[in-house]
Design a protein around this motif. Structure first.
Motif, PDB file in Angstrom:
ATOM      1  N   GLU A 103      -6.262 -10.980   4.045  1.00 50.46           N
ATOM      2  CA  GLU A 103      -5.447 -10.573   5.192  1.00 50.46           C
ATOM      3  C   GLU A 103      -6.316  -9.875   6.228  1.00 50.46           C
ATOM      4  OE1 GLU A 103      -1.023  -9.616   3.562  1.00 50.46           O
ATOM      5  OE2 GLU A 103      -2.533  -8.068   3.249  1.00 50.46           O
ATOM      6  N   GLY A 104      -6.073 -10.159   7.471  1.00 46.21           N
ATOM      7  CA  GLY A 104      -6.735  -9.469   8.560  1.00 46.21           C
ATOM      8  C   GLY A 104      -5.872  -8.323   9.056  1.00 46.21           C
ATOM      9  N   PHE A 105      -6.408  -7.580  10.001  1.00 43.86           N
ATOM     10  CA  PHE A 105      -5.656  -6.457  10.562  1.00 43.86           C
ATOM     11  C   PHE A 105      -4.302  -6.895  11.131  1.00 43.86           C
ATOM     12  CE2 PHE A 105      -9.468  -3.502  11.548  1.00 43.86           C
ATOM     13  CZ  PHE A 105      -9.321  -2.906  10.307  1.00 43.86           C
ATOM     14  N   LYS A 106      -4.244  -8.078  11.719  1.00 46.36           N
ATOM     15  CA  LYS A 106      -2.983  -8.533  12.315  1.00 46.36           C
ATOM     16  C   LYS A 106      -1.887  -8.664  11.269  1.00 46.36           C
ATOM     17  CE  LYS A 106      -4.708 -10.751  16.475  1.00 46.36           C
ATOM     18  NZ  LYS A 106      -4.814 -12.011  17.230  1.00 46.36           N
ATOM     19  N   ALA A 107      -2.229  -9.111  10.073  1.00 49.03           N
ATOM     20  CA  ALA A 107      -1.227  -9.261   9.004  1.00 49.03           C
ATOM     21  C   ALA A 107      -0.795  -7.909   8.452  1.00 49.03           C
ATOM     22  CB  ALA A 107      -1.783 -10.131   7.877  1.00 49.03           C
ATOM     23  N   VAL A 108      -1.704  -6.965   8.434  1.00 48.93           N
ATOM     24  CA  VAL A 108      -1.413  -5.648   7.868  1.00 48.93           C
ATOM     25  C   VAL A 108      -0.760  -4.733   8.911  1.00 48.93           C
ATOM     26  CG1 VAL A 108      -2.438  -3.637   6.719  1.00 48.93           C
ATOM     27  CG2 VAL A 108      -3.325  -5.901   6.251  1.00 48.93           C
ATOM     28  N   HIS A 109      -0.895  -5.066  10.175  1.00 53.43           N
ATOM     29  CA  HIS A 109      -0.330  -4.227  11.240  1.00 53.43           C
ATOM     30  C   HIS A 109       1.159  -4.517  11.400  1.00 53.43           C
ATOM     31  CE1 HIS A 109      -0.020  -2.958  15.676  1.00 53.43           C
ATOM     32  NE2 HIS A 109       0.052  -1.887  14.914  1.00 53.43           N
ATOM     33  N   ASP A 110       1.940  -4.020  10.455  1.00 56.58           N
ATOM     34  CA  ASP A 110       3.381  -4.220  10.440  1.00 56.58           C
ATOM     35  C   ASP A 110       4.005  -2.874  10.119  1.00 56.58           C
ATOM     36  OD1 ASP A 110       6.052  -4.782   9.872  1.00 56.58           O
ATOM     37  OD2 ASP A 110       5.591  -6.546   8.651  1.00 56.58           O
ATOM     38  N   THR A 111       4.583  -2.245  11.129  1.00 49.52           N
ATOM     39  CA  THR A 111       5.148  -0.909  10.942  1.00 49.52           C
ATOM     40  C   THR A 111       6.633  -0.935  10.616  1.00 49.52           C
ATOM     41  OG1 THR A 111       5.546  -0.701  13.316  1.00 49.52           O
ATOM     42  CG2 THR A 111       3.441   0.133  12.484  1.00 49.52           C
ATOM     43  N   GLU A 112       7.216  -2.129  10.464  1.00 52.31           N
ATOM     44  CA  GLU A 112       8.655  -2.270  10.202  1.00 52.31           C
ATOM     45  C   GLU A 112       8.952  -2.671   8.756  1.00 52.31           C
ATOM     46  OE1 GLU A 112      10.899  -1.475  12.553  1.00 52.31           O
ATOM     47  OE2 GLU A 112       9.227  -1.009  13.882  1.00 52.31           O
ATOM     48  N   THR A 113       8.219  -3.637   8.225  1.00 51.96           N
ATOM     49  CA  THR A 113       8.483  -4.167   6.886  1.00 51.96           C
ATOM     50  C   THR A 113       7.982  -3.202   5.820  1.00 51.96           C
ATOM     51  OG1 THR A 113       8.122  -6.375   7.794  1.00 51.96           O
ATOM     52  CG2 THR A 113       8.164  -6.172   5.387  1.00 51.96           C
ATOM     53  N   PRO A 114       8.823  -2.853   4.848  1.00 53.60           N
ATOM     54  CA  PRO A 114       8.357  -1.952   3.776  1.00 53.60           C
ATOM     55  C   PRO A 114       7.243  -2.603   2.949  1.00 53.60           C
ATOM     56  CG  PRO A 114      10.751  -2.213   3.703  1.00 53.60           C
ATOM     57  CD  PRO A 114      10.222  -3.207   4.685  1.00 53.60           C
ATOM     58  N   MET A 115       6.285  -1.802   2.551  1.00 56.59           N
ATOM     59  CA  MET A 115       5.201  -2.287   1.709  1.00 56.59           C
ATOM     60  C   MET A 115       5.762  -2.813   0.389  1.00 56.59           C
ATOM     61  SD  MET A 115       1.843  -0.197   0.290  1.00 56.59           S
ATOM     62  CE  MET A 115       1.930   0.928   1.639  1.00 56.59           C
ATOM     63  N   ASN A 116       6.761  -2.098  -0.142  1.00 53.83           N
ATOM     64  CA  ASN A 116       7.405  -2.489  -1.390  1.00 53.83           C
ATOM     65  C   ASN A 116       8.888  -2.161  -1.237  1.00 53.83           C
ATOM     66  OD1 ASN A 116       8.494  -2.579  -4.006  1.00 53.83           O
ATOM     67  ND2 ASN A 116       6.576  -1.905  -4.947  1.00 53.83           N
ATOM     68  N   ALA A 117       9.733  -3.183  -1.183  1.00 55.34           N
ATOM     69  CA  ALA A 117      11.169  -2.982  -0.956  1.00 55.34           C
ATOM     70  C   ALA A 117      11.807  -2.122  -2.042  1.00 55.34           C
ATOM     71  CB  ALA A 117      11.879  -4.334  -0.866  1.00 55.34           C
ATOM     72  N   GLU A 118      11.247  -2.161  -3.262  1.00 52.94           N
ATOM     73  CA  GLU A 118      11.790  -1.369  -4.371  1.00 52.94           C
ATOM     74  C   GLU A 118      11.332   0.085  -4.308  1.00 52.94           C
ATOM     75  OE1 GLU A 118      10.973  -3.345  -8.056  1.00 52.94           O
ATOM     76  OE2 GLU A 118      11.696  -5.270  -7.295  1.00 52.94           O
ATOM     77  N   GLN A 119      10.308   0.364  -3.524  1.00 54.01           N
ATOM     78  CA  GLN A 119       9.814   1.732  -3.355  1.00 54.01           C
ATOM     79  C   GLN A 119       9.601   2.011  -1.861  1.00 54.01           C
ATOM     80  OE1 GLN A 119       6.379   1.368  -6.109  1.00 54.01           O
ATOM     81  NE2 GLN A 119       7.279   3.174  -7.085  1.00 54.01           N
ATOM     82  N   PRO A 120      10.680   2.164  -1.111  1.00 58.22           N
ATOM     83  CA  PRO A 120      10.559   2.345   0.338  1.00 58.22           C
ATOM     84  C   PRO A 120       9.800   3.611   0.736  1.00 58.22           C
ATOM     85  CG  PRO A 120      12.835   2.665  -0.377  1.00 58.22           C
ATOM     86  CD  PRO A 120      12.069   2.171  -1.565  1.00 58.22           C
TER      87      PRO A 120
END
Length: 161
Positions: A103-120
């Motif tokens: 993954e590049g920075f563009k894929a990781v630059h997501d401030t909306e989607t939880p990293m882990n939906a089970e552990q918000p």
């Protein structure tokens, strides 16, 4: 090189703030019997920076791994290629037989989607970026500003480790 001769945490006796620089230099060099006892509260890495900067064999161009991890094989790449690969990601090591998607920075630059939906409480995907280390020579301000604008809370300075 020693600590700051004007700072009581670094020298005894320490110099007053209005002491001229010539006196400060002499106090650090033991010139003419004026040497202070420097307590050395200065980071050794910081003192070695100038030496590292002037080394004729220091790395001045981006290097990309050209063999298996730990094999010690590298090849020079352009700054444009470095920026492209770091931001876009992809199968960056396909030419040496690795089929892994990075993954590049563009894929990781997501401030909306939880990293882990089970552990918000872990926060958004952007928290996968961790900024470690910095010195107070301007890099700390840059990395702090970058990590803040990127959306990660994981920024740790030199004194945090």
């Amino acid at each position: 090189m020693g600590g700051n001769p004007y700072n009581p945490a670094c020298a005894y006796p320490f110099l007053s703030d209005d002491a001229p620089l010539t006196e400060a230099y002499q106090s650090m060099s033991f010139a003419n019997g004026k040497g202070n006892q420097l307590r050395g509260t200065v980071c050794g890495r910081g003192n070695a920076t100038l030496d590292g900067y002037t080394q004729p064999d220091r790395i001045t161009t981006p290097l990309k791994r050209a063999g298996a991890r730990g094999e010690g094989k590298w090849k020079p790449i352009s700054w444009d290629q470095l920026i492209q690969e770091v931001t876009e990601g992809g199968k960056l090591f396909a030419e040496i037989g690795e089929d892994r998607e990075i993954e590049g920075f563009k894929a990781v630059h997501d401030t909306e989607t939880p990293m882990n939906a089970e552990q918000p409480s872990l926060g958004p995907i952007s928290n996968q970026l961790v900024m470690l280390g910095s010195r107070s020579d301007g890099r700390g301000n840059f990395s702090s500003r970058f990590s803040g604008s990127f959306g990660t809370i994981n920024a740790y300075g030199h004194s945090s480790s």
